[in-house]
Write an enzyme that holds these catalytic residues in place. Structure first.
Site, PDB file in Angstrom:
ATOM      1  N   GLU A  55       0.840  -1.208   0.000  1.00  0.00           N
ATOM      2  CA  GLU A  55       0.000   0.000   0.000  1.00  0.00           C
ATOM      3  C   GLU A  55       0.871   1.253   0.000  1.00  0.00           C
ATOM      4  O   GLU A  55       0.586   2.231  -0.704  1.00  0.00           O
ATOM      5  CB  GLU A  55      -0.887   0.045   1.251  1.00  0.00           C
ATOM      6  CG  GLU A  55      -1.819  -1.122   1.414  1.00  0.00           C
ATOM      7  CD  GLU A  55      -1.181  -2.285   2.165  1.00  0.00           C
ATOM      8  OE1 GLU A  55       0.017  -2.567   1.928  1.00  0.00           O
ATOM      9  OE2 GLU A  55      -1.863  -2.915   2.964  1.00  0.00           O
ATOM     10  N   CYS A  78      -2.377  -3.680   7.034  1.00  0.00           N
ATOM     11  CA  CYS A  78      -2.025  -3.956   8.433  1.00  0.00           C
ATOM     12  C   CYS A  78      -2.278  -2.728   9.288  1.00  0.00           C
ATOM     13  O   CYS A  78      -2.301  -1.592   8.808  1.00  0.00           O
ATOM     14  CB  CYS A  78      -0.571  -4.407   8.537  1.00  0.00           C
ATOM     15  SG  CYS A  78       0.620  -3.111   8.202  1.00  0.00           S
ATOM     16  N   TRP A 173      18.483 -39.878 -16.741  1.00  0.00           N
ATOM     17  CA  TRP A 173      17.414 -38.986 -16.339  1.00  0.00           C
ATOM     18  C   TRP A 173      16.127 -39.442 -16.997  1.00  0.00           C
ATOM     19  O   TRP A 173      16.170 -39.863 -18.148  1.00  0.00           O
ATOM     20  CB  TRP A 173      17.711 -37.535 -16.760  1.00  0.00           C
ATOM     21  CG  TRP A 173      18.989 -37.027 -16.152  1.00  0.00           C
ATOM     22  CD1 TRP A 173      20.194 -36.930 -16.744  1.00  0.00           C
ATOM     23  CD2 TRP A 173      19.161 -36.552 -14.808  1.00  0.00           C
ATOM     24  NE1 TRP A 173      21.123 -36.419 -15.876  1.00  0.00           N
ATOM     25  CE2 TRP A 173      20.508 -36.174 -14.673  1.00  0.00           C
ATOM     26  CE3 TRP A 173      18.319 -36.401 -13.715  1.00  0.00           C
ATOM     27  CZ2 TRP A 173      21.030 -35.664 -13.488  1.00  0.00           C
ATOM     28  CZ3 TRP A 173      18.846 -35.894 -12.545  1.00  0.00           C
ATOM     29  CH2 TRP A 173      20.190 -35.531 -12.440  1.00  0.00           C
ATOM     30  N   LEU A 207      21.450 -30.962  -4.178  1.00  0.00           N
ATOM     31  CA  LEU A 207      20.233 -30.254  -3.761  1.00  0.00           C
ATOM     32  C   LEU A 207      20.382 -28.734  -3.761  1.00  0.00           C
ATOM     33  O   LEU A 207      19.769 -28.055  -2.948  1.00  0.00           O
ATOM     34  CB  LEU A 207      19.757 -30.736  -2.375  1.00  0.00           C
ATOM     35  CG  LEU A 207      19.421 -32.214  -2.231  1.00  0.00           C
ATOM     36  CD1 LEU A 207      18.889 -32.501  -0.821  1.00  0.00           C
ATOM     37  CD2 LEU A 207      18.394 -32.654  -3.270  1.00  0.00           C
ATOM     38  N   GLY A 298      12.863 -39.921  -1.887  1.00  0.00           N
ATOM     39  CA  GLY A 298      12.284 -40.880  -2.806  1.00  0.00           C
ATOM     40  C   GLY A 298      10.842 -41.209  -2.481  1.00  0.00           C
ATOM     41  O   GLY A 298      10.168 -40.471  -1.757  1.00  0.00           O
TER      42      GLY A 298
HETATM   43  C1  AOF Z   1       0.197  -5.085   4.511  1.00  0.00           C
HETATM   44  N1  AOF Z   1       0.785  -4.870   3.306  1.00  0.00           N
HETATM   45  O1  AOF Z   1       2.304  -5.359   1.776  1.00  0.00           O
HETATM   46  C2  AOF Z   1       2.203  -6.730   3.673  1.00  0.00           C
HETATM   47  C3  AOF Z   1       1.537  -6.982   4.887  1.00  0.00           C
HETATM   48  O2  AOF Z   1       7.253  -7.108   9.663  1.00  0.00           O
HETATM   49  P1  AOF Z   1       6.436  -6.263   8.747  1.00  0.00           P
HETATM   50  O3  AOF Z   1       6.245  -4.874   9.198  1.00  0.00           O
HETATM   51  O4  AOF Z   1       6.886  -6.337   7.310  1.00  0.00           O
HETATM   52  O5  AOF Z   1       4.944  -6.878   8.814  1.00  0.00           O
HETATM   53  C4  AOF Z   1       4.693  -8.159   8.355  1.00  0.00           C
HETATM   54  C5  AOF Z   1       3.231  -8.489   8.560  1.00  0.00           C
HETATM   55  O6  AOF Z   1       2.417  -7.525   7.895  1.00  0.00           O
HETATM   56  C6  AOF Z   1       2.893  -9.829   7.942  1.00  0.00           C
HETATM   57  O7  AOF Z   1       2.954 -10.860   8.890  1.00  0.00           O
HETATM   58  C7  AOF Z   1       1.469  -9.611   7.450  1.00  0.00           C
HETATM   59  O8  AOF Z   1       0.543  -9.791   8.488  1.00  0.00           O
HETATM   60  C8  AOF Z   1       1.471  -8.150   7.062  1.00  0.00           C
HETATM   61  N2  AOF Z   1       1.907  -8.007   5.666  1.00  0.00           N
HETATM   62  N3  AOF Z   1       0.528  -6.154   5.255  1.00  0.00           N
HETATM   63  O9  AOF Z   1      -0.634  -4.292   4.925  1.00  0.00           O
HETATM   64  C9  AOF Z   1       1.781  -5.630   2.861  1.00  0.00           C
HETATM   65  N4  AOF Z   1       3.255  -7.495   3.270  1.00  0.00           N
HETATM   66 ZN    ZN Z   2       1.118  -2.974   6.051  1.00  0.00          ZN
END
Ligand code: AOF
Ligand code: ZN
Length: 378
Positions: A55, A78, A173, A207, A298
């Site tokens: 965002e 968030c 392979w 690996l 495997g």
């Molecule tokens: C959002 N927009 O693009 C993402 C979100 O440690 P931080 O600050 O990067 O926060 C990680 C947490 O934020 C992650 O566990 C998830 O809940 C949220 N990710 N949220 O609004 C974003 N990547």
């Molecule tokens: Zn965020």
């Protein structure tokens, strides 16, 4: 919800995928800002772990055009202070007048509170546009959060008649170069790659992803009795490329000590039962926040993972060859499913033609589940 937001949300989902292999253990997230004429005036994604959220990137790209505009985001913004400040504050400060969210963030500190914070600030929020696609995108993140274990991808290469080796054990392979290239690209975005001791002894693999990918996976050998030879390529490279030897409670200390002295990490499971020990190992990996685990065989290990319903996604490379022979192994050993009605199905997401091989890739559905349409490429 106005249907004309679908292309913008599709774009946000596309942007989110740019974070694949770079943002884990965070979710992949994309966002776009759309003005009153339906034009995209800013877009962004979560580009790397610890970096700005989607965002914030999209709002920065939109600048003053964000005022009065609609924000479309693949995951609920968030509202907590993590490595970055709350996105909800940035959305409110930018003067966004409406938010469209594809799906809620299962992270406990958010999980609905982000939407509530926006609504409390007077911003209407609509949730659920392209939710199945957004859920699929964050499926590994959700699995890690809710099940406490990594998302498990099972991969195998087999002949058209379903053999992963000949009756005498030859397997290099079965698939062609293009298929093997696809496996190396897959390895390059994994957190861990796991095989059983039988495969380690038979193939002496490295690996590693060649060429190197976005992340370097922890290599894991499930080896109950610590039989992995110190002369194996896995052990020889352990000082440079991490190798975890997952042993059982009765593995001789003399052998595990020797492996440790050669630079291997040894994880000793406490469960005597192999299945319970696999579960214990997966949770150990989850505690380290490993998001994606590739299981390459495997058939004993792959079968056990499948029996325990731990396989989330399957990559089957099918080569146009007929191996035959009653003793030639199939991809999945273990107990299997005696009743056809209990056999998990694959929601096929991709059918690709790779220089004559066919890749069938999809998610594993246990019980009743939604089957999505496959995309066909060649
Ligand atoms: C959002 N927009 O693009 C993402 C979100 O440690 P931080 O600050 O990067 O926060 C990680 C947490 O934020 C992650 O566990 C998830 O809940 C949220 N990710 N949220 O609004 C974003 N990547
Ligand atoms: Zn965020």
């Amino acid at each position: 919800m106005p249907a004309d937001f679908v292309p913008a949300m599709r774009r946000a989902l596309e942007l989110a995928r740019r974070g694949e292999g770079l943002v884990e253990p965070n979710p992949q997230v994309g966002a776009v800002v759309v003005d009153g004429h339906g034009q995209i005036v800013g877009e962004g994604c979560h580009e790397r772990f610890g970096g700005p959220h989607a965002e914030v990137m999209a709002l920065a790209a939109a600048g003053a055009a964000a005022r009065g505009a609609t924000l479309l985001v693949t995951l609920e913004p968030c509202c907590h202070h993590g490595k970055t400040p709350p996105c909800t504050d940035a959305v409110i400060a930018a003067g966004i007048s409406r938010v469209v969210v594809a799906t809620r963030d299962p992270f406990p500190a958010v999980n609905g509170s982000g939407i509530a914070a926006l609504e409390a600030a007077g911003i209407p929020v609509e949730t659920g546009l392209m939710a199945p696609e957004a859920e699929r995108l964050i499926a590994p993140f959700r699995t890690l959060l809710t099940a406490g274990r990594p998302w498990v991808i099972a991969k195998w290469a087999m002949s058209l008649d379903g053999r992963i080796a000949t009756a005498t054990g030859e397997s290099q392979w079965i698939s062609g170069e293009a298929s093997r290239g696809a496996v190396h690209r897959l390895r390059g975005r994994m957190d861990a790659i796991l095989i059983g001791i039988g495969t380690a002894l038979a193939d002496d693999p490295l690996l590693t992803a060649r060429p190197a990918g976005l992340r370097r996976a922890l290599r894991i050998v499930v080896d109950s009795a610590a039989r992995l030879p110190p002369t194996s390529r896995l052990v020889q490279t352990a000082p440079e490329i991490p190798l975890l030897v997952a042993v059982g409670p009765d593995a001789p200390a003399q052998r595990t000590n020797h492996l440790e002295s050669l630079g291997c990490l040894v994880w000793r499971g406490s469960e005597a039962d192999r299945g319970l020990r696999l579960r214990e190992l997966l949770h150990h990996l989850g505690q380290q926040r490993l998001t994606n685990l590739l299981v390459e065989g495997g058939n004993g290990v792959l079968g056990s993972f499948c029996d325990l319903k731990f396989v989330d996604e399957a990559w089957a490379f099918v080569a146009p060859k007929l191996i035959g022979g009653a003793a030639a192994p199939a991809p999945l050993g273990g107990q299997g499913h005696p009743r056809l009605a209990d056999a998990p199905r694959i929601a096929v997401e991709e059918l690709a033609s790779l220089d004559g091989d066919v890749l069938i890739r999809g998610t594993v559905i246990h019980g009743e589940g939604r089957v999505t349409e496959a995309t066909t490429t060649s």
